[in-house]
Design an enzyme around this catalytic site. Sequence first.
Site, PDB file in Angstrom:
ATOM      1  N   VAL A 281       0.836  -1.212   0.000  1.00  0.00           N
ATOM      2  CA  VAL A 281       0.000   0.000   0.000  1.00  0.00           C
ATOM      3  C   VAL A 281       0.867   1.256   0.000  1.00  0.00           C
ATOM      4  O   VAL A 281       0.606   2.205  -0.761  1.00  0.00           O
ATOM      5  CB  VAL A 281      -0.970  -0.002   1.207  1.00  0.00           C
TER       6      VAL A 281
ATOM      7  N   LYS B 199      -7.114  -2.103   9.374  1.00  0.00           N
ATOM      8  CA  LYS B 199      -8.393  -2.529   9.996  1.00  0.00           C
ATOM      9  C   LYS B 199      -8.188  -3.242  11.323  1.00  0.00           C
ATOM     10  O   LYS B 199      -9.031  -3.168  12.217  1.00  0.00           O
ATOM     11  CB  LYS B 199      -9.192  -3.430   9.055  1.00  0.00           C
TER      12      LYS B 199
ATOM     13  N   GLU C 292     -10.662   5.199   5.129  1.00  0.00           N
ATOM     14  CA  GLU C 292     -11.416   4.650   3.999  1.00  0.00           C
ATOM     15  C   GLU C 292     -10.830   3.339   3.485  1.00  0.00           C
ATOM     16  O   GLU C 292     -11.560   2.431   3.077  1.00  0.00           O
ATOM     17  CB  GLU C 292     -11.469   5.683   2.866  1.00  0.00           C
TER      18      GLU C 292
ATOM     19  N   VAL D  20     -11.461  -0.832   4.909  1.00  0.00           N
ATOM     20  CA  VAL D  20     -12.489  -1.798   4.527  1.00  0.00           C
ATOM     21  C   VAL D  20     -12.747  -1.666   3.028  1.00  0.00           C
ATOM     22  O   VAL D  20     -13.017  -0.571   2.524  1.00  0.00           O
ATOM     23  CB  VAL D  20     -13.814  -1.564   5.290  1.00  0.00           C
TER      24      VAL D  20
ATOM     25  N   GLY E 192     -10.744  -1.965   0.447  1.00  0.00           N
ATOM     26  CA  GLY E 192      -9.673  -1.450  -0.419  1.00  0.00           C
ATOM     27  C   GLY E 192     -10.103  -0.199  -1.170  1.00  0.00           C
ATOM     28  O   GLY E 192     -10.346   0.856  -0.579  1.00  0.00           O
TER      29      GLY E 192
ATOM     30  N   GLY F  44       0.466 -14.994  -5.854  1.00  0.00           N
ATOM     31  CA  GLY F  44       0.498 -13.734  -5.107  1.00  0.00           C
ATOM     32  C   GLY F  44      -0.880 -13.220  -4.708  1.00  0.00           C
ATOM     33  O   GLY F  44      -1.014 -12.089  -4.253  1.00  0.00           O
TER      34      GLY F  44
ATOM     35  N   ASP G 151      -9.830 -11.382   9.243  1.00  0.00           N
ATOM     36  CA  ASP G 151      -9.749 -10.136   8.470  1.00  0.00           C
ATOM     37  C   ASP G 151     -11.157  -9.590   8.191  1.00  0.00           C
ATOM     38  O   ASP G 151     -11.431  -8.399   8.377  1.00  0.00           O
ATOM     39  CB  ASP G 151      -8.996 -10.417   7.158  1.00  0.00           C
TER      40      ASP G 151
ATOM     41  N   LYS H 246     -13.138  -6.104   9.599  1.00  0.00           N
ATOM     42  CA  LYS H 246     -13.801  -5.131   8.724  1.00  0.00           C
ATOM     43  C   LYS H 246     -15.276  -4.959   9.094  1.00  0.00           C
ATOM     44  O   LYS H 246     -15.792  -3.832   9.100  1.00  0.00           O
ATOM     45  CB  LYS H 246     -13.650  -5.569   7.267  1.00  0.00           C
TER      46      LYS H 246
ATOM     47  N   GLY I  89      -5.009  -4.614  -2.983  1.00  0.00           N
ATOM     48  CA  GLY I  89      -4.010  -4.341  -4.020  1.00  0.00           C
ATOM     49  C   GLY I  89      -3.465  -2.938  -3.880  1.00  0.00           C
ATOM     50  O   GLY I  89      -4.121  -2.052  -3.296  1.00  0.00           O
TER      51      GLY I  89
HETATM   52  P1  NAP Z   1       3.240  -4.792   3.714  1.00  0.00           P
HETATM   53  O1  NAP Z   1       3.376  -4.968   2.262  1.00  0.00           O
HETATM   54  O2  NAP Z   1       3.650  -5.890   4.624  1.00  0.00           O
HETATM   55  O3  NAP Z   1       4.054  -3.464   4.101  1.00  0.00           O
HETATM   56  C1  NAP Z   1       4.272  -3.063   5.424  1.00  0.00           C
HETATM   57  C2  NAP Z   1       5.295  -1.950   5.407  1.00  0.00           C
HETATM   58  O4  NAP Z   1       5.450  -1.442   6.721  1.00  0.00           O
HETATM   59  C3  NAP Z   1       6.681  -2.396   4.940  1.00  0.00           C
HETATM   60  O5  NAP Z   1       7.262  -1.408   4.138  1.00  0.00           O
HETATM   61  C4  NAP Z   1       7.459  -2.543   6.247  1.00  0.00           C
HETATM   62  O6  NAP Z   1       8.847  -2.290   6.099  1.00  0.00           O
HETATM   63  C5  NAP Z   1       6.829  -1.476   7.085  1.00  0.00           C
HETATM   64  N1  NAP Z   1       6.889  -1.776   8.522  1.00  0.00           N
HETATM   65  C6  NAP Z   1       6.261  -2.776   9.166  1.00  0.00           C
HETATM   66  N2  NAP Z   1       6.539  -2.728  10.477  1.00  0.00           N
HETATM   67  C7  NAP Z   1       7.366  -1.669  10.657  1.00  0.00           C
HETATM   68  C8  NAP Z   1       8.027  -1.096  11.775  1.00  0.00           C
HETATM   69  N3  NAP Z   1       7.862  -1.605  12.999  1.00  0.00           N
HETATM   70  N4  NAP Z   1       8.785  -0.005  11.573  1.00  0.00           N
HETATM   71  C9  NAP Z   1       8.964   0.528  10.345  1.00  0.00           C
HETATM   72  N5  NAP Z   1       8.351   0.025   9.240  1.00  0.00           N
HETATM   73  C10 NAP Z   1       7.574  -1.062   9.402  1.00  0.00           C
HETATM   74  O7  NAP Z   1       1.733  -4.428   4.113  1.00  0.00           O
HETATM   75  P2  NAP Z   1       0.595  -3.852   3.140  1.00  0.00           P
HETATM   76  O8  NAP Z   1      -0.014  -4.978   2.391  1.00  0.00           O
HETATM   77  O9  NAP Z   1       1.097  -2.682   2.425  1.00  0.00           O
HETATM   78  O10 NAP Z   1      -0.512  -3.427   4.225  1.00  0.00           O
HETATM   79  C11 NAP Z   1      -0.364  -2.259   5.000  1.00  0.00           C
HETATM   80  C12 NAP Z   1      -1.655  -1.992   5.762  1.00  0.00           C
HETATM   81  O11 NAP Z   1      -2.698  -1.790   4.825  1.00  0.00           O
HETATM   82  C13 NAP Z   1      -2.116  -3.137   6.658  1.00  0.00           C
HETATM   83  O12 NAP Z   1      -2.743  -2.617   7.795  1.00  0.00           O
HETATM   84  C14 NAP Z   1      -3.133  -3.865   5.791  1.00  0.00           C
HETATM   85  O13 NAP Z   1      -4.094  -4.573   6.532  1.00  0.00           O
HETATM   86  C15 NAP Z   1      -3.761  -2.702   5.073  1.00  0.00           C
HETATM   87  N6  NAP Z   1      -4.379  -3.030   3.800  1.00  0.00           N
HETATM   88  C16 NAP Z   1      -3.667  -3.695   2.856  1.00  0.00           C
HETATM   89  C17 NAP Z   1      -4.271  -3.982   1.641  1.00  0.00           C
HETATM   90  C18 NAP Z   1      -3.512  -4.696   0.579  1.00  0.00           C
HETATM   91  O14 NAP Z   1      -4.062  -4.950  -0.503  1.00  0.00           O
HETATM   92  N7  NAP Z   1      -2.254  -5.057   0.778  1.00  0.00           N
HETATM   93  C19 NAP Z   1      -5.591  -3.590   1.400  1.00  0.00           C
HETATM   94  C20 NAP Z   1      -6.290  -2.879   2.384  1.00  0.00           C
HETATM   95  C21 NAP Z   1      -5.667  -2.597   3.580  1.00  0.00           C
HETATM   96  P3  NAP Z   1       9.777  -3.226   5.169  1.00  0.00           P
HETATM   97  O15 NAP Z   1       9.346  -2.961   3.761  1.00  0.00           O
HETATM   98  O16 NAP Z   1      11.167  -2.754   5.414  1.00  0.00           O
HETATM   99  O17 NAP Z   1       9.509  -4.628   5.630  1.00  0.00           O
HETATM  100  N1  HSE Z   2      -6.116  -9.558   2.868  1.00  0.00           N
HETATM  101  C1  HSE Z   2      -7.221  -8.759   2.478  1.00  0.00           C
HETATM  102  C2  HSE Z   2      -8.092  -9.496   1.474  1.00  0.00           C
HETATM  103  C3  HSE Z   2      -6.790  -7.456   1.816  1.00  0.00           C
HETATM  104  O1  HSE Z   2      -7.742 -10.582   1.021  1.00  0.00           O
HETATM  105  O2  HSE Z   2      -9.157  -8.977   1.166  1.00  0.00           O
HETATM  106  C4  HSE Z   2      -6.482  -6.393   2.817  1.00  0.00           C
HETATM  107  O3  HSE Z   2      -7.661  -5.919   3.401  1.00  0.00           O
END
Ligand code: NAP
Ligand code: HSE
Length: 441
Positions: free
Chosen positions: A13, A102, A126, A129, A131, A184, A198, A202, A306
Amino acid sequence: MTIGIGLLGLGTVGAGVAEILATPEGRHPLVAELELRRVAVRDLQRPRTIRVPAELLSSDPAAVVDDPAVDIVVEVMGGLEPARSLILRAIAAGKPVVTANKAVIARHGEEISAAAAAAGVYVLLEAAVGGGIPIIEPLKQSLGANRIQRVSGIINGTTNYILSRMAAEGAEYAAVLADAQRLGYAEADPAADVQGADAADKIAILTGLAYGGSVPREAIPAEGIDQLDARDVTYADQLGFVVKLLAVSQRIETGTNGDPQLLDVRVHPTLLPRSHPLAGVNGVFNAILVEGEPVGQVMFYGPGAGAGPTASAVVADILNIAGIRQATGARAVDGEPPGIDPLLAAGSWRQCRLVDGARTTHRNYVRLRTTDQPGVIGRIGTCFGEAGVSIQSIVQFEADSEAAEIVVITHEVLESRFRQALDAIAALPEVQRVAACLRTL
Ligand code: NAP
Ligand code: HSE
C-alpha cells in the site's frame, strides 16, 4: 502551500501511495500540493519497487511522526503495535492520520476516536475496509439519514478468489490456496484471511459506523473457509446456490428507552441463492450491500485490495484533510484546530450489544454421512420435525459403497431448535457424522 506527508510503511500500500504522490499529472490539483517528506520502513536495505530518495527513509517510525516537516501521518505498516502507539502519538502532536489498518481500528477504534476528538484532529480510514471501494465515507455521510437494518458483504478478496475457483473448477481448498499463494493472491501466512479474522475486523468497523456504537471485536463469531469441503461447494451449486464468505451485521432490536441496540454480527461461509446481489461477486473483488430505511438496498462493488485500489482510498483521505486544511488555513495559523470531522466528534452515539447466538434465526445447509438403507431419510426428517424445524429440501447424493450423503436445507429456524435437531440426528445409529453445516440465505 505544500503539505508534508509522512508515510509509515512502504510495502504494497505504501508504494502505491508513493506512486500516486510522485505522478500528480491528470489527478486532482491538490495531489500536486502533497509532498512525501519522510518514509518509515523496517529494513533500510530491502530493494524497493518504487524509487524513494534514500534520505527520506528511516527505520524509526516515531521520528517520522515527530518530524516537523510532516503535516499528515499515513499509517500503512499494519499490525497492532507499534501502529496503535504511532497513531496516538500523531494525534497527540495534533497531526491528522490516514490509516488502512483494519486490525488496529477494529480493536482500538474507540480509544483512537476519543483521542482524535479530544485533540481536534482527523483520523480517516477509507482504505481499511473494501480497499478501493468507497464504503466508510458513504456510511458516515451519504447514508447518514437512514436507519440501517443490515450491512452484509464479501469483504475479503483472498477467500473470494479461493471460493470462486473452487466453484468454477470443483477444486479442493488446499490446492487452490497453494496456487493462490504461488500467484500472489494469498499471503504466505493466510491465517487472518482464511480463518475469517480479516473479515471480522472489517465488519466490526462497518458495524460501528452503521449503528453508531461499537461491539467488542473479540465477541464477533468468525468462521473461515479453511474447513470447507469442495463437495459442499459442488452440492450447493447443484441446488442453485453459491458459497461465499459473508460478513453480516444486522440490527435485531432498535433498543428503545435508552436500551442498547441488539445486533447480530458474524462471519461465516454462507450459501447464497444465485439470484442474490452478492452471488455474482467473483475473484478478488469485494462488495458490500447496505440495507436501510428509507434508502432500500445500495451495493458497493470493486477491488477490495491491491496497491493501486488501496492507495486510491488512502490518497482520497489525504486529499480530504488537505482540502479542509486549505479551506480553514487561516484558523489553523491562528493556532486553532482545523476543525474535526463532525461525525468523528460525535463518537459513539448509541450503545450496542451482541445477540445471544442461540436466539438468532437462520436457514441452514446440513450434509450428513449415513448408512444407505431404508428409513434413514424418514428418521432424519422426524428429528427435525420433533425439534420444530421445517425442511425446505432433502436430497441424497451419490457417495460411495459405504455411505450415503444426505443434504438438508431448512427453512428459517431458531438456532437453538436447529442445534437440538442436529444433536438428535447425530445420535441416530445410521448417521456416521454431521459432515458439514453452513448458513443459507
Ligand atoms: P506490507 O506490504 O507488509 O508493508 C508493510 C510496510 O510497513 C513495509 O514497508 C514494512 O517495512 C513497514 N513496517 C512494518 N513494520 C514496521 C516497523 N515496525 N517499523 C517501520 N516500518 C515497518 O503491508 P501492506 O499490504 O502494504 O498493508 C499495509 C496496511 O494496509 C495493513 O494494515 C493492511 O491490513 C492494510 N491493507 C492492505 C491492503 C492490501 O491490498 N495489501 C488492502 C487494504 C488494507 P519493510 O518494507 O522494510 O519490511
Ligand atoms: N487480505 C485482504 C483481502 C486485503 O484478502 O481482502 C487487505 O484488506
